[in-house]
Enzyme design. Sequence first.
Site, PDB file in Angstrom:
ATOM      1  NE  ARG A 104      -3.697   2.082   2.700  1.00  0.00           N
ATOM      2  CZ  ARG A 104      -4.929   2.236   2.215  1.00  0.00           C
ATOM      3  NH1 ARG A 104      -5.445   1.286   1.465  1.00  0.00           N
ATOM      4  NH2 ARG A 104      -5.630   3.322   2.468  1.00  0.00           N
ATOM      5  CG  HIS A 131      -8.130   1.021  -3.591  1.00  0.00           C
ATOM      6  ND1 HIS A 131      -7.588  -0.151  -3.093  1.00  0.00           N
ATOM      7  CD2 HIS A 131      -8.691   1.644  -2.511  1.00  0.00           C
ATOM      8  CE1 HIS A 131      -7.801  -0.223  -1.799  1.00  0.00           C
ATOM      9  NE2 HIS A 131      -8.468   0.846  -1.417  1.00  0.00           N
ATOM     10  CD  GLN A 134     -12.997  -0.452  -1.080  1.00  0.00           C
ATOM     11  OE1 GLN A 134     -12.218  -0.341  -0.135  1.00  0.00           O
ATOM     12  NE2 GLN A 134     -14.235  -0.920  -0.925  1.00  0.00           N
ATOM     13  CG  ASP A 219     -12.310   7.894  -2.145  1.00  0.00           C
ATOM     14  OD1 ASP A 219     -12.454   7.848  -0.902  1.00  0.00           O
ATOM     15  OD2 ASP A 219     -11.237   7.610  -2.713  1.00  0.00           O
ATOM     16  CB  CYS A 259     -13.540   2.970  -0.715  1.00  0.00           C
ATOM     17  SG  CYS A 259     -12.844   4.622  -0.936  1.00  0.00           S
ATOM     18  NE  ARG A 287     -10.276  -3.876   0.614  1.00  0.00           N
ATOM     19  CZ  ARG A 287      -9.436  -2.914   0.989  1.00  0.00           C
ATOM     20  NH1 ARG A 287      -9.914  -1.718   1.340  1.00  0.00           N
ATOM     21  NH2 ARG A 287      -8.135  -3.108   0.983  1.00  0.00           N
TER      22      ARG A 287
END
Length: 303
Positions: A104, A131, A134, A219, A259, A287
């Site tokens: 990450r 991403h 996600q 987001d 998310c 997730r």
Amino acid sequence: MSTRHFLTLLDFTPAELQGILDRAIELKRILRSGEIYEPLKNRVLGMIFEKSSTRTRVSFEAGMAQFGGSAIFLSPRDTQLGRGEPIEDSARVISRMVDAVMIRTFDHATIERFAAYSRVPVINALTDDHHPCQLLADLQTFVEHRGPLAGREFAWVGDGNNMCNSYVHAAHQFGFHLRIACPYGFEPDPDMLEQYAHCATLVKTAEEAAEGAHLVATDVWTSMGQESEQSVRKRRFSMYQVNPRLMDHAADDALFMHCLPAHRGEEISEDMLDDSRSVVWDEAENRLHAQKALLEFLLVGAR
């Protein structure tokens, strides 16, 4: 056989991605039934975090434990990566000691360089450009609530960021159409929009994006590393908040996703997470299940 990596959704075929979603739903059922299933016993996941996270760390670490394996948390303070060791050298060493690596980080080129020198699968747990993990969770959630993805209309409202980019890739891979509404100057990369014009369309307003959509997603307006832009972004994004009024433009059975973490009163209204159309808590939980399916696919093979 060459090592498979998961750096974007384009690294797998549509059939492989659908298989992972189907398997994630099955693994969720297995876990909830109390059945012990440990396909990764004695396997180790290295988790490199240059960006902090709640959902990413807990989901990957819990998933490895449930699979009978273990995970090692590595921050820049804990490794030579934080002291300037070349990425290529770290990849050579770490990949000799673990069975997979999750990263990450900020620059997408970092994870590409690491993967190029890694002996084991590398998973993109977030970069500034993509991403994909996600998106696996988001798509699993939609399938659980509303069924097949192909032919649907999805809406992305807000920043044309890494999540938006991965939604574009998902539209291409799964056969749905994505409408994107962003303030001027915050749109996705024009070359990408041109490449994926068959499945993604840039529109001018949030209302136009949401009209008749089966899913509305957003987001935060200011992501990690953009804190200096926060005041400017709040002004520029003020017409792109997702709230119940905007959701009323969507299809009658539309879902809302985020998310997380969310900034109530900014990209969403104070009450949006509790709206009956919101499935953000299922999305967050997934997730865990989607990433377990991904780990199983990379380390054991398709089921």
